[in-house]
Design an enzyme around this catalytic site. Structure first.
Site, short mmCIF file in Angstrom:
data_model
loop_
_atom_site.label_atom_id
_atom_site.label_comp_id
_atom_site.label_asym_id
_atom_site.label_seq_id
_atom_site.Cartn_x
_atom_site.Cartn_y
_atom_site.Cartn_z
N TYR A 136 0.81 -1.22 0.00
CA TYR A 136 0.00 0.00 0.00
C TYR A 136 0.85 1.27 0.00
O TYR A 136 0.33 2.35 -0.25
CB TYR A 136 -0.95 0.03 1.20
CG TYR A 136 -1.82 -1.19 1.38
CD1 TYR A 136 -1.98 -2.13 0.35
CD2 TYR A 136 -2.50 -1.41 2.57
CE1 TYR A 136 -2.78 -3.25 0.53
CE2 TYR A 136 -3.30 -2.52 2.75
CZ TYR A 136 -3.44 -3.44 1.74
OH TYR A 136 -4.23 -4.55 1.93
N HIS A 143 1.15 -11.83 2.24
CA HIS A 143 0.04 -11.23 1.50
C HIS A 143 -0.64 -12.20 0.51
O HIS A 143 -1.86 -12.20 0.39
CB HIS A 143 0.55 -9.98 0.76
CG HIS A 143 -0.48 -8.92 0.57
ND1 HIS A 143 -0.19 -7.58 0.60
CD2 HIS A 143 -1.81 -9.00 0.36
CE1 HIS A 143 -1.30 -6.87 0.40
NE2 HIS A 143 -2.29 -7.71 0.26
#
Length: 275
Positions: A51, A109
């Site tokens: 992000y 992730h």
């Protein structure tokens, strides 16, 4: 301010069942947005290396004045950093950007099965956990076969599996596997924004019946299923609105109506195809 319910992870750590996600929040806006979330009452913040806003998240946490042990901070290892040594370095980088001595939850992730490094990567997370630099470790987007392999080959069961989950994609089989193994299921894209869930007649009618918004109804559905949820917004009014999920309960008819929204449609990629 409503009290946010908590779940207990498989190592005894308590985690808020409703948190705040910062996916796609620009770094230059992150401190302001996370500050608004903390002021609204959120105590769990979910970020990731991908992000590119760990620094803004950390600045908001530092400036909040909230005792560190009252916050729950999650970040995630990105795909380019699979592998034992690489994962350890990546974690160091994330921790430095956050400006924290530890995170509450660190996740892989994506499993990237074709690369077949997720078990080796998981061993790095075991070390991070043993050193106390993460209070819990888990995974994101892992399928049943990935979870079973991790558990069988390392003996360490992930605390959390964060997956795409919303009424269009309720993930029954995966939630059942998580429950069987003692893993908490956490939903990303919990509102399925962009695929019309919040505009469905059944959702809007249930919202009207309870005097709530469609988003609150869908978040309540998650909580009653036992999911952890991390809705994201940059709008202060919606940030506050998403906290309004206590004080009412969906009945069996409501839950059945929401179950009928299942189509299997994903917002993001299938974990088996992302490499």
């Amino acid at each position: 301010m409503s009290t946010i319910p908590e779940v207990t992870l498989n190592n005894g750590i308590r985690m808020p069942q409703l948190g705040f996600g910062v996916y796609k929040v620009p770094e230059e806006e992150t401190q302001e947005v996370v500050t608004a979330a903390l002021e609204a009452g959120y105590r769990s913040i979910d970020t990731a290396a991908l992000y590119r806003n760990e620094e803004g998240t950390g600045r908001a946490v530092a400036a909040s004045g909230i005792p560190r042990d009252e916050l729950f901070v999650t970040t995630k290892l990105w795909n380019t950093d699979h592998g034992y040594d690489t994962a350890l370095r990546a974690f160091d980088t994330s921790l430095a950007k956050l400006g924290l001595e530890y995170v509450d939850l660190y996740l892989i992730h994506w499993p990237l099965p074709a690369r077949d490094l997720y078990v080796e990567t998981w061993r790095a997370l075991e070390r991070i956990l043993s050193e106390g630099r993460a209070r819990a470790v888990g995974v994101s987007n892992f399928q049943p076969e990935h979870l079973r392999r991790l558990t069988e080959e390392t003996g360490t069961v992930p605390a959390v599996n964060q997956i795409e989950l919303h009424p269009r994609l309720p993930q029954r089989e995966l939630r059942e596997t998580d429950a069987e193994l003692g893993i908490v299921t956490e939903a990303w894209s919990p509102l399925g924004r962009g695929n019309g869930v919040l505009e469905e007649a059944s959702v809007t009618s249930i919202a009207q019946k309870h005097g709530r918004t469609p988003a609150q109804v869908v978040l309540r559905w998650h909580l009653q299923l036992g999911n952890v949820v991390i809705p994201k917004s940059v709008t202060p009014s919606r940030i506050r609105e998403n906290l309004g999920v206590t004080g009412f309960e969906l009945d069996d008819g409501d839950m059945a109506a929401l179950a009928e929204l299942e189509t299997g449609t994903r917002v993001g990629p299938h974990p088996d195809t992302l490499n």
